[in-house]
Design a protein around this motif. Structure first.
Motif, PDB file in Angstrom:
ATOM      1  N   GLU A   1       2.806 -18.912  28.940  1.00 48.85           N
ATOM      2  CA  GLU A   1       3.698 -17.759  28.990  1.00 48.85           C
ATOM      3  C   GLU A   1       4.893 -18.010  29.887  1.00 48.85           C
ATOM      4  OE1 GLU A   1       1.149 -14.567  30.250  1.00 48.85           O
ATOM      5  OE2 GLU A   1       1.519 -14.947  32.362  1.00 48.85           O
ATOM      6  N   LEU A   2       5.962 -17.312  29.567  1.00 48.34           N
ATOM      7  CA  LEU A   2       7.173 -17.277  30.382  1.00 48.34           C
ATOM      8  C   LEU A   2       7.414 -15.834  30.787  1.00 48.34           C
ATOM      9  CD1 LEU A   2       9.550 -19.607  28.356  1.00 48.34           C
ATOM     10  CD2 LEU A   2       8.397 -20.127  30.520  1.00 48.34           C
ATOM     11  N   ALA A   3       7.868 -15.649  32.020  1.00 47.24           N
ATOM     12  CA  ALA A   3       8.068 -14.297  32.532  1.00 47.24           C
ATOM     13  C   ALA A   3       9.382 -14.212  33.307  1.00 47.24           C
ATOM     14  CB  ALA A   3       6.892 -13.890  33.424  1.00 47.24           C
ATOM     15  N   PRO A   4      10.457 -13.798  32.647  1.00 52.70           N
ATOM     16  CA  PRO A   4      11.692 -13.535  33.389  1.00 52.70           C
ATOM     17  C   PRO A   4      11.507 -12.283  34.238  1.00 52.70           C
ATOM     18  CG  PRO A   4      11.971 -13.015  31.069  1.00 52.70           C
ATOM     19  CD  PRO A   4      10.605 -13.595  31.218  1.00 52.70           C
ATOM     20  N   SER A   5      12.052 -12.326  35.458  1.00 49.58           N
ATOM     21  CA  SER A   5      11.860 -11.225  36.397  1.00 49.58           C
ATOM     22  C   SER A   5      13.190 -10.760  36.975  1.00 49.58           C
ATOM     23  CB  SER A   5      10.958 -11.663  37.568  1.00 49.58           C
ATOM     24  OG  SER A   5       9.721 -12.090  37.109  1.00 49.58           O
ATOM     25  N   LEU A   6      13.280  -9.463  37.199  1.00 50.99           N
ATOM     26  CA  LEU A   6      14.398  -8.883  37.924  1.00 50.99           C
ATOM     27  C   LEU A   6      13.880  -8.520  39.305  1.00 50.99           C
ATOM     28  CD1 LEU A   6      17.238  -7.708  38.206  1.00 50.99           C
ATOM     29  CD2 LEU A   6      16.340  -5.559  37.251  1.00 50.99           C
ATOM     30  N   GLU A   7      14.308  -9.272  40.299  1.00 50.28           N
ATOM     31  CA  GLU A   7      13.864  -9.018  41.675  1.00 50.28           C
ATOM     32  C   GLU A   7      14.616  -7.817  42.230  1.00 50.28           C
ATOM     33  OE1 GLU A   7      14.133 -12.653  43.873  1.00 50.28           O
ATOM     34  OE2 GLU A   7      12.349 -13.428  42.873  1.00 50.28           O
ATOM     35  N   LEU A   8      13.848  -6.931  42.859  1.00 50.32           N
ATOM     36  CA  LEU A   8      14.402  -5.698  43.396  1.00 50.32           C
ATOM     37  C   LEU A   8      14.564  -5.741  44.906  1.00 50.32           C
ATOM     38  CD1 LEU A   8      12.231  -3.268  41.262  1.00 50.32           C
ATOM     39  CD2 LEU A   8      14.561  -4.077  40.776  1.00 50.32           C
ATOM     40  N   THR A   9      13.692  -6.475  45.586  1.00 44.48           N
ATOM     41  CA  THR A   9      13.756  -6.599  47.043  1.00 44.48           C
ATOM     42  C   THR A   9      13.536  -8.055  47.410  1.00 44.48           C
ATOM     43  OG1 THR A   9      11.399  -6.236  47.363  1.00 44.48           O
ATOM     44  CG2 THR A   9      12.810  -4.285  47.407  1.00 44.48           C
ATOM     45  N   PRO A  10      13.988  -8.587  48.484  1.00 42.74           N
ATOM     46  CA  PRO A  10      14.855  -7.970  49.487  1.00 42.74           C
ATOM     47  C   PRO A  10      16.284  -7.790  49.006  1.00 42.74           C
ATOM     48  CG  PRO A  10      14.522 -10.269  50.045  1.00 42.74           C
ATOM     49  CD  PRO A  10      13.677  -9.978  48.835  1.00 42.74           C
ATOM     50  N   SER A  11      16.644  -8.488  47.920  1.00 47.08           N
ATOM     51  CA  SER A  11      17.929  -8.271  47.266  1.00 47.08           C
ATOM     52  C   SER A  11      17.694  -8.477  45.770  1.00 47.08           C
ATOM     53  CB  SER A  11      18.985  -9.243  47.792  1.00 47.08           C
ATOM     54  OG  SER A  11      18.615 -10.578  47.512  1.00 47.08           O
ATOM     55  N   THR A  12      18.620  -8.016  44.977  1.00 49.32           N
ATOM     56  CA  THR A  12      18.430  -8.165  43.537  1.00 49.32           C
ATOM     57  C   THR A  12      18.764  -9.591  43.102  1.00 49.32           C
ATOM     58  OG1 THR A  12      20.657  -7.386  43.086  1.00 49.32           O
ATOM     59  CG2 THR A  12      18.882  -5.751  43.044  1.00 49.32           C
ATOM     60  N   GLY A  13      18.071 -10.021  42.070  1.00 47.54           N
ATOM     61  CA  GLY A  13      18.296 -11.360  41.543  1.00 47.54           C
ATOM     62  C   GLY A  13      17.411 -11.595  40.340  1.00 47.54           C
ATOM     63  N   PHE A  14      17.575 -12.744  39.730  1.00 39.83           N
ATOM     64  CA  PHE A  14      16.833 -13.114  38.537  1.00 39.83           C
ATOM     65  C   PHE A  14      15.929 -14.288  38.860  1.00 39.83           C
ATOM     66  CE2 PHE A  14      16.465 -15.647  34.643  1.00 39.83           C
ATOM     67  CZ  PHE A  14      15.919 -14.703  33.798  1.00 39.83           C
ATOM     68  N   ALA A  15      14.717 -14.288  38.310  1.00 46.42           N
ATOM     69  CA  ALA A  15      13.783 -15.399  38.493  1.00 46.42           C
ATOM     70  C   ALA A  15      13.048 -15.624  37.178  1.00 46.42           C
ATOM     71  CB  ALA A  15      12.788 -15.089  39.614  1.00 46.42           C
ATOM     72  N   LEU A  16      12.471 -16.793  37.028  1.00 47.74           N
ATOM     73  CA  LEU A  16      11.710 -17.122  35.836  1.00 47.74           C
ATOM     74  C   LEU A  16      10.414 -17.797  36.260  1.00 47.74           C
ATOM     75  CD1 LEU A  16      11.636 -17.225  32.718  1.00 47.74           C
ATOM     76  CD2 LEU A  16      12.633 -19.519  32.901  1.00 47.74           C
ATOM     77  N   ASP A  17       9.289 -17.216  35.845  1.00 46.91           N
ATOM     78  CA  ASP A  17       7.974 -17.798  36.096  1.00 46.91           C
ATOM     79  C   ASP A  17       7.441 -18.326  34.776  1.00 46.91           C
ATOM     80  OD1 ASP A  17       8.103 -16.919  38.733  1.00 46.91           O
ATOM     81  OD2 ASP A  17       7.044 -15.063  38.313  1.00 46.91           O
ATOM     82  N   GLY A  18       6.607 -19.342  34.842  1.00 44.99           N
ATOM     83  CA  GLY A  18       5.972 -19.878  33.649  1.00 44.99           C
ATOM     84  C   GLY A  18       4.654 -20.524  34.014  1.00 44.99           C
ATOM     85  N   ALA A  19       3.656 -20.362  33.157  1.00 51.93           N
ATOM     86  CA  ALA A  19       2.337 -20.912  33.470  1.00 51.93           C
ATOM     87  C   ALA A  19       1.604 -21.308  32.198  1.00 51.93           C
ATOM     88  CB  ALA A  19       1.504 -19.902  34.257  1.00 51.93           C
ATOM     89  N   LEU A  20       0.737 -22.288  32.349  1.00 51.83           N
ATOM     90  CA  LEU A  20      -0.212 -22.733  31.341  1.00 51.83           C
ATOM     91  C   LEU A  20      -1.586 -22.510  31.938  1.00 51.83           C
ATOM     92  CD1 LEU A  20      -0.888 -24.286  28.695  1.00 51.83           C
ATOM     93  CD2 LEU A  20      -0.754 -26.379  30.055  1.00 51.83           C
ATOM     94  N   GLY A  21      -2.499 -21.891  31.193  1.00 47.68           N
ATOM     95  CA  GLY A  21      -3.792 -21.593  31.783  1.00 47.68           C
ATOM     96  C   GLY A  21      -4.890 -21.423  30.759  1.00 47.68           C
ATOM     97  N   ALA A  22      -6.092 -21.177  31.280  1.00 44.37           N
ATOM     98  CA  ALA A  22      -7.268 -20.947  30.456  1.00 44.37           C
ATOM     99  C   ALA A  22      -8.162 -19.947  31.167  1.00 44.37           C
ATOM    100  CB  ALA A  22      -8.015 -22.246  30.207  1.00 44.37           C
ATOM    101  N   ARG A  23      -8.856 -19.130  30.364  1.00 40.72           N
ATOM    102  CA  ARG A  23      -9.784 -18.143  30.906  1.00 40.72           C
ATOM    103  C   ARG A  23     -11.104 -18.202  30.163  1.00 40.72           C
ATOM    104  NH1 ARG A  23      -4.682 -14.950  31.242  1.00 40.72           N
ATOM    105  NH2 ARG A  23      -4.832 -14.807  28.988  1.00 40.72           N
ATOM    106  N   PHE A  24     -12.186 -17.929  30.890  1.00 45.70           N
ATOM    107  CA  PHE A  24     -13.537 -17.841  30.327  1.00 45.70           C
ATOM    108  C   PHE A  24     -13.919 -16.370  30.282  1.00 45.70           C
ATOM    109  CE2 PHE A  24     -18.133 -17.554  30.818  1.00 45.70           C
ATOM    110  CZ  PHE A  24     -18.558 -18.379  29.790  1.00 45.70           C
ATOM    111  N   TYR A  25     -14.395 -15.899  29.129  1.00 48.73           N
ATOM    112  CA  TYR A  25     -14.746 -14.483  28.953  1.00 48.73           C
ATOM    113  C   TYR A  25     -16.239 -14.271  29.097  1.00 48.73           C
ATOM    114  CZ  TYR A  25     -10.054 -13.431  27.611  1.00 48.73           C
ATOM    115  OH  TYR A  25      -8.700 -13.262  27.643  1.00 48.73           O
TER     116      TYR A  25
END
Length: 158
Positions: free
Chosen positions: A133-157
């Motif tokens: 997944e990719l997750a663009p973010s709008l940072e609200l604090t401590p100041s406004t800005g743009f960030a992008l997170d991304g991860a590869l993962g696995a889960r056991f149910y």
């Protein structure tokens, strides 16, 4: 202050896990690698919707010169489309919205609103899912800005 946030986040994840065990295989727990790296949890609330949680370490932030590890917590509400990718395997495209908190130490932290888009692979006859997944973010604090997170993962149910 950091200890308070860690205890609060751990409590929320444990509470979610306890509620989910009453449902059959609707709660998954695993790992993710990327930004952030750490634990990933997912609680299906219906056939197409889920809450996704992440608790990990963030090693990158463009607006802070110190590159030390940071605590990262996010929670997203996801919608899934199982018809988007045609295959003999089961794939789901997911998208959603959520929030993110990063602690930079010395009582510095960042709150952000996240959008999420990704792909899940749910192997047949297996209690696993693999995701990207990719997750663009709008940072609200401590100041406004743009960030992008991304991860590869696995889960056991379970």
């Amino acid at each position: 202050m950091k200890q308070f946030y860690l205890i609060l986040i751990t409590f929320v994840l444990l509470l979610s896990a306890q509620q989910a065990t009453a449902q059959t295989k609707n709660f998954g727990l695993g790992v993710m690698l990327g930004e952030p790296t750490g634990l990933s949890a997912k609680l299906w609330t219906s056939n197409n919707n889920a809450l996704a949680f992440g608790l990990g370490w963030s090693t990158y932030h463009p607006r802070f010169e110190d590159n030390g590890s940071r605590i990262h917590f996010h929670m997203d509400y996801l919608w899934h489309s199982f018809d988007s990718i045609r295959s003999e395997e089961q794939f789901a495209v997911h998208y959603g919205i959520g929030g993110r908190f990063k602690d930079y130490g010395a009582d510095n932290g960042s709150l952000a609103v996240r959008g999420v888009v990704g792909v899940n692979w749910l192997p047949r006859n297996s209690p696993l899912d693999v995701f990207f997944e990719l997750a663009p973010s709008l940072e609200l604090t401590p100041s406004t800005g743009f960030a992008l997170d991304g991860a590869l993962g696995a889960r056991f149910y379970f």
